[in-house]
Design a protein around this motif. Structure first.
Motif, PDB file in Angstrom:
ATOM      1  N   SER A   1       0.509  -7.325   5.769  1.00 62.56           N
ATOM      2  CA  SER A   1      -0.999  -6.871   5.794  1.00 62.56           C
ATOM      3  C   SER A   1      -1.399  -6.033   4.850  1.00 62.56           C
ATOM      4  O   SER A   1      -2.493  -5.926   4.527  1.00 62.56           O
ATOM      5  CB  SER A   1      -1.477  -6.520   7.122  1.00 62.56           C
ATOM      6  OG  SER A   1      -1.186  -7.463   8.006  1.00 62.56           O
ATOM      7  N   CYS A   2      -0.615  -5.125   4.420  1.00 65.35           N
ATOM      8  CA  CYS A   2      -0.856  -3.754   3.363  1.00 65.35           C
ATOM      9  C   CYS A   2      -0.591  -4.055   2.143  1.00 65.35           C
ATOM     10  O   CYS A   2      -0.021  -3.626   1.321  1.00 65.35           O
ATOM     11  CB  CYS A   2      -0.146  -2.693   4.091  1.00 65.35           C
ATOM     12  SG  CYS A   2      -0.826  -2.170   5.614  1.00 65.35           S
TER      13      CYS A   2
ATOM     14  N   CYS B   1       0.801  -1.154   0.040  1.00 63.08           N
ATOM     15  CA  CYS B   1      -0.045  -0.147  -0.076  1.00 63.08           C
ATOM     16  C   CYS B   1       0.675   1.181  -0.096  1.00 63.08           C
ATOM     17  O   CYS B   1       1.846   1.483   0.765  1.00 63.08           O
ATOM     18  CB  CYS B   1      -0.959  -0.079   1.223  1.00 63.08           C
ATOM     19  SG  CYS B   1      -2.104   1.283   1.344  1.00 63.08           S
TER      20      CYS B   1
ATOM     21  N   LEU C   1       1.475   2.859   3.670  1.00 63.51           N
ATOM     22  CA  LEU C   1       2.481   2.286   4.619  1.00 63.51           C
ATOM     23  C   LEU C   1       3.644   3.006   4.709  1.00 63.51           C
ATOM     24  O   LEU C   1       4.250   3.250   3.487  1.00 63.51           O
ATOM     25  CB  LEU C   1       2.582   0.789   4.182  1.00 63.51           C
ATOM     26  CG  LEU C   1       3.484  -0.005   5.250  1.00 63.51           C
ATOM     27  CD1 LEU C   1       2.699  -0.107   6.310  1.00 63.51           C
ATOM     28  CD2 LEU C   1       3.749  -1.411   4.789  1.00 63.51           C
TER      29      LEU C   1
ATOM     30  N   ARG D   1      -7.103  -5.985   0.954  1.00 64.14           N
ATOM     31  CA  ARG D   1      -7.466  -5.172   2.186  1.00 64.14           C
ATOM     32  C   ARG D   1      -8.475  -4.046   1.679  1.00 64.14           C
ATOM     33  O   ARG D   1      -8.043  -3.469   0.569  1.00 64.14           O
ATOM     34  CB  ARG D   1      -6.064  -4.655   2.807  1.00 64.14           C
ATOM     35  CG  ARG D   1      -6.622  -4.239   4.111  1.00 64.14           C
ATOM     36  CD  ARG D   1      -5.359  -4.071   4.922  1.00 64.14           C
ATOM     37  NE  ARG D   1      -5.450  -3.497   6.139  1.00 64.14           N
ATOM     38  CZ  ARG D   1      -4.599  -3.220   7.229  1.00 64.14           C
ATOM     39  NH1 ARG D   1      -3.195  -3.670   6.630  1.00 64.14           N
ATOM     40  NH2 ARG D   1      -4.745  -2.524   8.304  1.00 64.14           N
TER      41      ARG D   1
ATOM     42  N   PHE E   1      -6.523  -0.687   0.834  1.00 63.19           N
ATOM     43  CA  PHE E   1      -5.289  -0.688   0.051  1.00 63.19           C
ATOM     44  C   PHE E   1      -5.377   0.276  -1.209  1.00 63.19           C
ATOM     45  O   PHE E   1      -6.567   0.071  -1.941  1.00 63.19           O
ATOM     46  CB  PHE E   1      -5.230  -2.140  -0.290  1.00 63.19           C
ATOM     47  CG  PHE E   1      -3.896  -2.363  -1.469  1.00 63.19           C
ATOM     48  CD1 PHE E   1      -2.494  -2.449  -0.658  1.00 63.19           C
ATOM     49  CD2 PHE E   1      -4.082  -2.375  -2.599  1.00 63.19           C
ATOM     50  CE1 PHE E   1      -1.363  -2.616  -1.743  1.00 63.19           C
ATOM     51  CE2 PHE E   1      -3.010  -2.404  -3.418  1.00 63.19           C
ATOM     52  CZ  PHE E   1      -1.691  -2.566  -3.077  1.00 63.19           C
TER      53      PHE E   1
ATOM     54  N   CYS F   1       0.737   3.958   9.190  1.00 68.48           N
ATOM     55  CA  CYS F   1      -0.298   4.175   8.018  1.00 68.48           C
ATOM     56  C   CYS F   1      -0.588   5.782   8.054  1.00 68.48           C
ATOM     57  O   CYS F   1      -0.639   6.681   9.033  1.00 68.48           O
ATOM     58  CB  CYS F   1      -1.598   3.547   8.066  1.00 68.48           C
ATOM     59  SG  CYS F   1      -2.768   4.077   6.723  1.00 68.48           S
TER      60      CYS F   1
ATOM     61  N   GLY G   1      -4.446   0.535  10.256  1.00 66.10           N
ATOM     62  CA  GLY G   1      -4.922   1.419   9.159  1.00 66.10           C
ATOM     63  C   GLY G   1      -6.424   1.739   9.444  1.00 66.10           C
ATOM     64  O   GLY G   1      -6.785   1.544  10.527  1.00 66.10           O
TER      65      GLY G   1
ATOM     66  N   SER H   1      -0.621  -2.231  10.693  1.00 64.36           N
ATOM     67  CA  SER H   1       0.065  -1.467   9.377  1.00 64.36           C
ATOM     68  C   SER H   1       1.366  -2.220   9.267  1.00 64.36           C
ATOM     69  O   SER H   1       2.541  -1.885   9.840  1.00 64.36           O
ATOM     70  CB  SER H   1       0.157   0.022   9.544  1.00 64.36           C
ATOM     71  OG  SER H   1      -0.955   0.539   9.526  1.00 64.36           O
TER      72      SER H   1
END
Length: 73
Positions: free
Chosen positions: A62-63, A15, A18, A67, A70, A44, A52, A58
């Motif tokens: 995971s990002c 993302c 991030l 999501r 994202f 984030c 997030g 974050s």
């Protein structure tokens, strides 16, 4: 670049919101953007916090796509 950082897959989309301090030091080529490093703290840009907008953690793992919050960088 420090040698203690381990990069698993630098092609993995992460993302654009991030952030970690490593991005300010090494730029977009930092390994910390793709794999969680024990030496980095992530946050984030949208929330300015470690979670997030969806309440999820974050971190690079995971990002990623799938999501709700994202956005490609």
């Amino acid at each position: 670049m420090p040698t203690f950082l381990r990069v698993v897959d630098t092609t993995q989309p992460v993302c654009k919101h991030l952030r970690t301090k490593g991005l300010h030091v090494y730029g977009r080529d930092t390994a910390d953007a793709f794999t969680t490093s024990r030496s980095s703290h992530y946050h984030c840009l949208r929330t300015q916090f470690i979670t997030g907008p969806d309440g999820g953690l974050s971190v690079p793992e995971s990002c990623k796509p799938g999501r709700d919050c994202f956005e490609h960088r």
